[in-house]
Design a protein around this motif. Structure first.
Motif, mmCIF file in Angstrom:
data_model
loop_
_atom_site.group_PDB
_atom_site.id
_atom_site.type_symbol
_atom_site.label_atom_id
_atom_site.label_comp_id
_atom_site.label_asym_id
_atom_site.label_seq_id
_atom_site.Cartn_x
_atom_site.Cartn_y
_atom_site.Cartn_z
ATOM 1 N N ARG A 131 0.855 -1.183 0.000
ATOM 2 C CA ARG A 131 0.000 0.000 0.000
ATOM 3 C C ARG A 131 0.887 1.227 0.000
ATOM 4 O O ARG A 131 2.092 1.123 0.176
ATOM 5 C CB ARG A 131 -0.884 0.014 1.244
ATOM 6 C CG ARG A 131 -1.901 -1.085 1.229
ATOM 7 C CD ARG A 131 -2.595 -1.205 2.583
ATOM 8 N NE ARG A 131 -3.384 -2.430 2.611
ATOM 9 C CZ ARG A 131 -4.540 -2.593 1.984
ATOM 10 N NH1 ARG A 131 -5.065 -1.591 1.304
ATOM 11 N NH2 ARG A 131 -5.186 -3.728 2.060
ATOM 12 N N ARG A 185 0.110 8.064 -6.642
ATOM 13 C CA ARG A 185 -0.874 6.993 -6.801
ATOM 14 C C ARG A 185 -0.541 5.809 -5.900
ATOM 15 O O ARG A 185 0.624 5.463 -5.724
ATOM 16 C CB ARG A 185 -0.868 6.534 -8.259
ATOM 17 C CG ARG A 185 -2.245 6.410 -8.840
ATOM 18 C CD ARG A 185 -2.115 6.078 -10.292
ATOM 19 N NE ARG A 185 -2.358 4.660 -10.502
ATOM 20 C CZ ARG A 185 -2.188 4.059 -11.670
ATOM 21 N NH1 ARG A 185 -1.749 4.734 -12.702
ATOM 22 N NH2 ARG A 185 -2.446 2.786 -11.789
ATOM 23 N N SER A 186 -1.574 5.170 -5.366
ATOM 24 C CA SER A 186 -1.319 3.995 -4.527
ATOM 25 C C SER A 186 -0.765 2.863 -5.378
ATOM 26 O O SER A 186 -1.263 2.590 -6.470
ATOM 27 C CB SER A 186 -2.599 3.526 -3.845
ATOM 28 O OG SER A 186 -2.350 2.277 -3.218
ATOM 29 N N SER A 188 -1.136 -0.090 -4.958
ATOM 30 C CA SER A 188 -2.128 -1.176 -5.089
ATOM 31 C C SER A 188 -3.040 -0.983 -6.296
ATOM 32 O O SER A 188 -3.739 -1.910 -6.703
ATOM 33 C CB SER A 188 -2.976 -1.260 -3.812
ATOM 34 O OG SER A 188 -3.712 -0.073 -3.631
ATOM 35 N N THR A 189 -3.045 0.223 -6.915
ATOM 36 C CA THR A 189 -3.889 0.470 -8.088
ATOM 37 C C THR A 189 -3.168 0.190 -9.404
ATOM 38 O O THR A 189 -3.767 0.307 -10.474
ATOM 39 C CB THR A 189 -4.391 1.934 -8.125
ATOM 40 O OG1 THR A 189 -3.267 2.799 -8.375
ATOM 41 C CG2 THR A 189 -5.057 2.332 -6.813
ATOM 42 N N LEU A 190 -1.886 -0.154 -9.350
ATOM 43 C CA LEU A 190 -1.134 -0.399 -10.589
ATOM 44 C C LEU A 190 -1.603 -1.689 -11.254
ATOM 45 O O LEU A 190 -1.776 -2.712 -10.582
ATOM 46 C CB LEU A 190 0.368 -0.509 -10.299
ATOM 47 C CG LEU A 190 1.076 0.741 -9.765
ATOM 48 C CD1 LEU A 190 2.527 0.411 -9.437
ATOM 49 C CD2 LEU A 190 1.007 1.890 -10.765
ATOM 50 N N THR A 191 -1.799 -1.631 -12.569
ATOM 51 C CA THR A 191 -2.148 -2.852 -13.313
ATOM 52 C C THR A 191 -0.867 -3.659 -13.540
ATOM 53 O O THR A 191 0.242 -3.116 -13.471
ATOM 54 C CB THR A 191 -2.749 -2.498 -14.682
ATOM 55 O OG1 THR A 191 -1.719 -1.861 -15.471
ATOM 56 C CG2 THR A 191 -3.939 -1.554 -14.546
ATOM 57 N N GLU A 198 1.264 -1.987 -16.017
ATOM 58 C CA GLU A 198 2.009 -0.828 -15.514
ATOM 59 C C GLU A 198 3.228 -1.256 -14.702
ATOM 60 O O GLU A 198 4.299 -0.645 -14.791
ATOM 61 C CB GLU A 198 1.077 0.063 -14.672
ATOM 62 C CG GLU A 198 0.101 0.864 -15.533
ATOM 63 C CD GLU A 198 -0.931 1.626 -14.704
ATOM 64 O OE1 GLU A 198 -1.309 2.721 -15.116
ATOM 65 O OE2 GLU A 198 -1.355 1.110 -13.642
#
Ligand SMILES: [Zn+2]
Length: 258
Positions: free
Chosen positions: A153, A187-188, A190-193, A196
């Motif tokens: 996170r 950006r967190s 945890s939101t990375l694809t 990415e």
């Protein structure tokens, strides 16, 4: 600040002393040099100079048998000087070769290796052999890199700066990498694809190879000259944003980093 690229150049410089026997430790600043270091190195030969992240490790012993090892950490402004020459231009850190900044020295029968550090954040300790550090950023493969980021996170920048996640990146390199990939440093993670994350990994390798050839962490496209208030993105001309992310002064482009 020395990042993986600078420490790799220190490692290459330290190759020159492999094979030499340590006669004495000099300039041992008690804040910088652990008290046990002299006993580990005196009368032993340097057998290898290794790097993991931002840590340079010297193996010492006799007849190719490693009997001891020490870690050199360069802190905010430490530089290595071997036989009077440093691989890092002193102007880069506004450091001086003044003898007052010498915090640690290994004296050989011929020549010497010293750490020059005006800030006194360098450290010389018995080697911990990478304990507490993530994999080295220059050699980590994509699958391992993805696994290290998985389940984390917090801002992506803070995660990449965390040496226990992956070892070697500092402030300048992370800003350069995220600027090139087009990811907002806040950006967190945890939101990375997965795509990415793969792109960050591939770009990191490219940036390291390219900036190594250009001379260091300061030589990125989002380089020192753009890291000022009111500067513009070299890619699209938007005014760069500036803020504190992961405890560090951070520059990013509000137009193409999302
Ligand atoms: Zn931009």
């Amino acid at each position: 600040m020395p990042e993986v690229l600078e420490v790799e150049s220190f490692r290459r410089a330290a190759e020159a002393v492999v094979g030499r026997r340590v006669k004495a430790v000099t300039h041992a600043d008690p804040l910088v040099v652990d008290a046990s270091v002299a006993d580990l190195v005196v009368d032993r030969r340097i057998l290898a100079a290794r790097r993991h992240g931002k840590v340079l490790t010297l193996d010492l012993g006799a007849n190719r048998r490693v009997e001891a090892a020490i870690d050199l950490h360069f802190g905010m402004a430490g530089r290595i000087v071997v036989d009077g020459r440093s691989p890092i231009d002193e102007l880069v850190y506004a450091a001086s070769d003044d003898d007052r900044w010498l915090r640690f020295g290994l004296l050989f029968g011929r020549g010497r290796l010293v750490i020059s550090d005006p800030r006194r954040f360098a450290r010389v300790t018995p080697s911990r052999d990478g304990a507490g550090l993530g994999p080295d950023v220059w050699s980590v493969d994509r699958r391992t890199f993805r696994a290290r980021l998985n389940g984390r996170r917090g801002p992506v920048k803070a995660t990449l700066l965390d040496q226990s996640v992956v070892a070697g990146l500092g402030n300048m390199l992370v800003d350069e990498i995220l600027w090139r990939v087009g990811i907002d440093p806040r950006r967190s993670v945890s939101t990375l694809t997965p795509e990415e994350v793969a792109e960050i990994h591939a770009t990191t390798k490219r940036v390291l190879e390219q900036l190594d050839r250009r001379g260091g962490s300061h030589a990125g496209d989002l380089s020192v000259e753009h890291r000022r208030r009111g500067e513009f993105c070299p890619r699209d001309g938007a005014e760069l944003s500036r803020g504190t992310v992961g405890g560090r002064t951070t520059f990013w482009c509000p137009r193409h980093q999302g």
